[in-house]
Design a protein around this motif. Structure first.
Motif, PDB file in Angstrom:
ATOM      1  N   GLY A 162       0.834  -1.216   0.000  1.00 56.16           N
ATOM      2  CA  GLY A 162       0.000   0.000   0.000  1.00 56.16           C
ATOM      3  C   GLY A 162       0.861   1.256   0.000  1.00 56.16           C
ATOM      4  O   GLY A 162       0.548   2.249   0.658  1.00 56.16           O
ATOM      5  N   GLU A 168      -1.406   3.702  -6.732  1.00 60.92           N
ATOM      6  CA  GLU A 168      -1.618   4.228  -8.087  1.00 60.92           C
ATOM      7  C   GLU A 168      -2.095   3.122  -9.035  1.00 60.92           C
ATOM      8  O   GLU A 168      -3.015   3.318  -9.833  1.00 60.92           O
ATOM      9  CB  GLU A 168      -0.331   4.879  -8.602  1.00 60.92           C
ATOM     10  N   ILE A 186      -3.175  -5.013  -0.452  1.00 60.91           N
ATOM     11  CA  ILE A 186      -2.716  -5.681   0.778  1.00 60.91           C
ATOM     12  C   ILE A 186      -1.526  -4.925   1.359  1.00 60.91           C
ATOM     13  O   ILE A 186      -0.496  -4.764   0.700  1.00 60.91           O
ATOM     14  CB  ILE A 186      -2.340  -7.144   0.463  1.00 60.91           C
ATOM     15  N   ILE A 188       0.965  -4.300   4.869  1.00 59.06           N
ATOM     16  CA  ILE A 188       1.402  -4.882   6.144  1.00 59.06           C
ATOM     17  C   ILE A 188       1.187  -3.924   7.324  1.00 59.06           C
ATOM     18  O   ILE A 188       0.936  -4.353   8.453  1.00 59.06           O
ATOM     19  CB  ILE A 188       2.883  -5.322   6.028  1.00 59.06           C
ATOM     20  N   GLY A 189       1.283  -2.619   7.067  1.00 58.26           N
ATOM     21  CA  GLY A 189       1.121  -1.617   8.131  1.00 58.26           C
ATOM     22  C   GLY A 189      -0.350  -1.333   8.415  1.00 58.26           C
ATOM     23  O   GLY A 189      -1.238  -1.899   7.778  1.00 58.26           O
ATOM     24  N   THR A 219      -1.991  -6.770   7.203  1.00 51.94           N
ATOM     25  CA  THR A 219      -2.096  -8.102   6.598  1.00 51.94           C
ATOM     26  C   THR A 219      -0.778  -8.470   5.924  1.00 51.94           C
ATOM     27  O   THR A 219      -0.214  -7.664   5.181  1.00 51.94           O
ATOM     28  CB  THR A 219      -3.246  -8.117   5.557  1.00 51.94           C
ATOM     29  N   TRP A 247       3.073  -7.483  -7.345  1.00 54.99           N
ATOM     30  CA  TRP A 247       3.950  -7.269  -6.184  1.00 54.99           C
ATOM     31  C   TRP A 247       4.658  -5.914  -6.336  1.00 54.99           C
ATOM     32  O   TRP A 247       5.424  -5.708  -7.275  1.00 54.99           O
ATOM     33  CB  TRP A 247       4.983  -8.403  -6.108  1.00 54.99           C
TER      34      TRP A 247
HETATM   35  N1  LIG Z   1       4.019   8.977  -6.932  1.00 49.09           N
HETATM   36  C1  LIG Z   1       5.212   8.846  -6.383  1.00 49.09           C
HETATM   37  O1  LIG Z   1       5.805   9.790  -5.879  1.00 49.09           O
HETATM   38  C2  LIG Z   1       5.874   7.481  -6.389  1.00 49.09           C
HETATM   39  C3  LIG Z   1       5.286   6.410  -7.067  1.00 49.09           C
HETATM   40  C4  LIG Z   1       5.919   5.159  -7.021  1.00 49.09           C
HETATM   41  C5  LIG Z   1       7.107   5.019  -6.355  1.00 49.09           C
HETATM   42  N2  LIG Z   1       7.663   6.096  -5.745  1.00 49.09           N
HETATM   43  C6  LIG Z   1       8.941   5.963  -4.999  1.00 49.09           C
HETATM   44  O2  LIG Z   1       9.552   4.748  -5.353  1.00 49.09           O
HETATM   45  C7  LIG Z   1       9.983   4.043  -4.193  1.00 49.09           C
HETATM   46  C8  LIG Z   1       9.240   2.711  -4.106  1.00 49.09           C
HETATM   47  O3  LIG Z   1       7.860   2.941  -3.837  1.00 49.09           O
HETATM   48  P1  LIG Z   1       6.772   1.768  -3.911  1.00 49.09           P
HETATM   49  O4  LIG Z   1       5.464   2.299  -3.570  1.00 49.09           O
HETATM   50  O5  LIG Z   1       6.933   1.088  -5.228  1.00 49.09           O
HETATM   51  O6  LIG Z   1       7.296   0.698  -2.855  1.00 49.09           O
HETATM   52  P2  LIG Z   1       7.564   0.825  -1.290  1.00 49.09           P
HETATM   53  O7  LIG Z   1       7.940   2.220  -0.940  1.00 49.09           O
HETATM   54  O8  LIG Z   1       8.492  -0.276  -0.989  1.00 49.09           O
HETATM   55  O9  LIG Z   1       6.130   0.566  -0.628  1.00 49.09           O
HETATM   56  C9  LIG Z   1       5.687  -0.685  -0.320  1.00 49.09           C
HETATM   57  C10 LIG Z   1       4.510  -0.666   0.644  1.00 49.09           C
HETATM   58  O10 LIG Z   1       4.268  -2.013   0.997  1.00 49.09           O
HETATM   59  C11 LIG Z   1       4.286  -2.162   2.404  1.00 49.09           C
HETATM   60  N3  LIG Z   1       4.868  -3.478   2.702  1.00 49.09           N
HETATM   61  C12 LIG Z   1       6.135  -3.797   3.062  1.00 49.09           C
HETATM   62  N4  LIG Z   1       6.266  -5.131   3.200  1.00 49.09           N
HETATM   63  C13 LIG Z   1       5.066  -5.678   2.922  1.00 49.09           C
HETATM   64  C14 LIG Z   1       4.565  -7.004   2.872  1.00 49.09           C
HETATM   65  N5  LIG Z   1       5.353  -8.060   3.134  1.00 49.09           N
HETATM   66  N6  LIG Z   1       3.256  -7.190   2.540  1.00 49.09           N
HETATM   67  C15 LIG Z   1       2.448  -6.132   2.271  1.00 49.09           C
HETATM   68  N7  LIG Z   1       2.872  -4.853   2.300  1.00 49.09           N
HETATM   69  C16 LIG Z   1       4.159  -4.621   2.603  1.00 49.09           C
HETATM   70  C17 LIG Z   1       5.115  -1.003   2.911  1.00 49.09           C
HETATM   71  O11 LIG Z   1       4.707  -0.747   4.236  1.00 49.09           O
HETATM   72  P3  LIG Z   1       5.645   0.082   5.227  1.00 49.09           P
HETATM   73  O12 LIG Z   1       5.801   1.429   4.638  1.00 49.09           O
HETATM   74  O13 LIG Z   1       4.892   0.072   6.503  1.00 49.09           O
HETATM   75  O14 LIG Z   1       6.944  -0.698   5.271  1.00 49.09           O
HETATM   76  C18 LIG Z   1       4.721   0.104   1.933  1.00 49.09           C
HETATM   77  O15 LIG Z   1       3.519   0.709   2.295  1.00 49.09           O
HETATM   78  C19 LIG Z   1       9.720   4.951  -3.015  1.00 49.09           C
HETATM   79  O16 LIG Z   1      10.878   5.680  -2.748  1.00 49.09           O
HETATM   80  C20 LIG Z   1       8.660   5.894  -3.509  1.00 49.09           C
HETATM   81  O17 LIG Z   1       8.795   7.176  -2.922  1.00 49.09           O
HETATM   82  C21 LIG Z   1       7.074   7.317  -5.736  1.00 49.09           C
END
Ligand SMILES: NC(=O)c1ccc[n+]([C@@H]2O[C@H](COP(=O)([O-])OP(=O)(O)OC[C@H]3O[C@@H](n4cnc5c(N)ncnc54)[C@H](OP(=O)(O)O)[C@@H]3O)[C@@H](O)[C@H]2O)c1
Ligand SMILES: Cc1cc2nc3c(=O)[nH]c(=O)nc-3n(C[C@H](O)[C@H](O)[C@H](O)COP(=O)(O)OP(=O)(O)OC[C@H]3O[C@@H](n4cnc5c(N)ncnc54)[C@H](O)[C@@H]3O)c2cc1C
Ligand SMILES: C/C(=C\Cc1cc(O)c2ccccc2c1O)CCC[C@H](C)CCC[C@H](C)CCCC(C)C
Length: 397
Positions: A162, A168, A186, A188-189, A219, A247
């Motif tokens: 999430g 998005e 899904i 985890i937080g 979850t 994922w």
């Molecule tokens: N629009 C934007 O500005 C944008 C868009 C996409 C990506 N990004 C950037 O790209 C990077 C990656 O972002 P992302 O959204 O792709 O990935 P991410 O930052 O790794 O987010 C993953 C999400 O999944 C949760 N999570 C962690 N382990 C999990 C598990 N085992 N099961 C379920 N949920 C779990 C995390 O919770 P916790 O936070 O509680 O660990 C977090 O909310 C970040 O630096 C982000 O700022 C920015």
């Protein structure tokens, strides 16, 4: 006597690498100083990742989001080589490439980004879809097409994570699938978008609720199978049938980065000085997702496109400075805000004192990203297409 032309080799053509190459080619090199600039990437296309979701909804076309390096670099002095980086010999100053001759360098830029770790739960590597590259987007597109053409009543999609990507994707896919979609996000937080400003998080929650996306908070994914996902909530295990699992959790550095003999943090990121130089290797610069950088004020630089884009300016400047005997500048990260797509006519943005959601934010996000795209030629082509395409679509109806 004339001096030998310096060679700058840039590994990785994403937000860090491509923009460094473009800035380097624009800097005021004096006669005889102009270096040779080589950009190496495993792909033939650059990816503007913030707009990758728009490929799934058909809002944008591949050439807009992921133009070919050859096109982007055609009017510049940057030479492109499509190859996989397999190692670096720092003593001999050589880059090793798969199935290509080695390249020597005087200055080296490491900008290989990150990968999506699919090895976090059993079954994810075989059955979950990552979402980071154009190939990922096309693979997902194909799976969605097959599901849409099937005679199944509902299309059940589980999106793990999430964070920004998960939210998005959920909004865009809910819009694409409409009434047939059954989406669950899904996390985890205990909340989605933990690091977002309140305004963006609330706008996202409202959009997800309006589109009927089911939120599984607190979850944990226990395992993934071909047609099911097992979830743990409050110590209870539940297995749910699904047609597709996406994922979006985590970023890990590429395996080749781990093999390099540089000082790295626990996550394998290369530690740099505020001037973006690799510790003990002043001729090597690192930026973007693979770098662990504290800026001039000591603030940790996030692994985002926004940060890599800003670091690229400093990297180019500092390479120029180091080759022309000028002082190097320490990087200063400026957090300008964040933008998020929340469907096909909705977005949210918080930045520069502005908070905006709905269709105005959708338009502002599009324009802000158009402005960030590489090269004026590409901006012009894309901008023109955005203006003209709706007119052509209306006339051909
Ligand atoms: N629009 C934007 O500005 C944008 C868009 C996409 C990506 N990004 C950037 O790209 C990077 C990656 O972002 P992302 O959204 O792709 O990935 P991410 O930052 O790794 O987010 C993953 C999400 O999944 C949760 N999570 C962690 N382990 C999990 C598990 N085992 N099961 C379920 N949920 C779990 C995390 O919770 P916790 O936070 O509680 O660990 C977090 O909310 C970040 O630096 C982000 O700022 C920015
Ligand atoms: C779907 C999605 C949406 C995102 N949206 C945003 C957003 O809106 N705002 C934001 O700030 N951040 C966003 N991000 C994060 C952003 O994409 C990254 O932080 C940013 O791209 C990092 O830049 P980089 O140059 O380090 O790596 P990348 O941009 O990932 O570039 C790395 C390049 O290296 C190449 N490469 C990798 N390994 C090799 C190898 N061995 N040999 C040769 N080439 C190699 C890759 O092909 C790639 O072109 C998003 C991420 C995703 C996945
Ligand atoms: C939040 C903003 C920038 C931060 C930022 C975020 C990213 O995701 C990036 C990704 C890749 C590279 C850079 C960035 C990045 O810098 C921008 C804030 C924008 C302003 C709040 C307003 C934008 C003005 C519009 C261009 C004009 C809109 C007019 C109208 C409302 C239609």
């Amino acid at each position: 006597m004339t001096e030998k032309t310096a060679r700058i080799c840039i590994l990785g053509g994403g937000f860090g690498g491509l923009y460094t190459a473009l800035r380097l080619s624009q800097l005021p090199w004096e006669n005889g100083e102009k270096p040779e600039i080589i950009l190496v990437d495993q792909s033939d296309r650059y990816v503007f990742s913030p707009l990758l979701y728009e490929l799934l909804t058909g809002e944008l076309q591949t050439w807009e989001v992921a133009p070919f390096f050859a096109e982007l670099l055609q009017n510049t002095s940057v030479r492109f080589s499509q190859a996989v980086v397999s190692g670096i010999d720092t003593k001999k100053q050589l880059v090793q490439l798969q199935d290509h001759p080695e390249i020597s360098y005087d200055r080296l830029v490491l900008a290989l980004g990150g990968e999506t770790p699919l090895d976090m739960v059993p079954g994810a590597t075989s059955y979950a879809y990552p979402f980071r590259t154009v190939t990922d987007a096309h693979r997902l597109q194909e799976r969605l097409r097959i599901l849409e053409q099937s005679d199944a009543d509902k299309i059940r999609v589980a999106i793990v994570g999430g964070g920004y990507s998960g939210v998005e994707l959920a909004c865009k896919l809910a819009d694409r699938l409409g009434e047939r979609g059954r989406l669950r996000l899904i996390e985890i937080g205990d909340q989605i978008l933990r690091t977002s400003p309140e305004f963006n998080r609330e706008a996202a929650k409202k959009a997800l609720a309006a589109k009927g996306v089911f939120l599984d908070l607190e979850t944990k994914v226990e395992s993934i199978k071909q047609d099911s996902i097992s979830l743990e909530y409050k110590n209870q295990l539940d297995t749910i049938p699904v047609d597709l699992v996406i994922w979006t959790v985590g970023t890990k550095v590429a395996p080749v980065v781990k093999t390099l003999n540089f000082k790295q943090n626990q996550r394998g990121q290369i530690i740099t000085t505020p001037t973006l130089q690799v510790l003990d290797h002043s001729e090597i610069f690192a930026l973007g997702d693979l770098a662990d950088c504290r800026d001039a004020e000591g603030q940790q630089v996030p692994a985002t496109a926004q940060a890599a884009f800003q670091q690229a300016d400093y990297t180019a400047w500092n390479i120029w400075a180091s080759l022309t005997n000028r002082p190097l500048l320490p990087f200063r990260y400026q957090h300008l805000g964040e933008m998020m797509a929340l469907g096909q006519d909705n977005a949210t943005l918080t930045g520069l004192g502005i908070k905006l959601d709905g269709s105005l934010a959708y338009l502002a996000r599009r324009l802000a990203y158009l402005y960030r795209m590489p090269t004026y030629e590409h901006q012009l082509k894309v901008g023109f297409n955005w203006l003209v395409r709706p007119i052509i679509d209306t006339l051909s109806r």
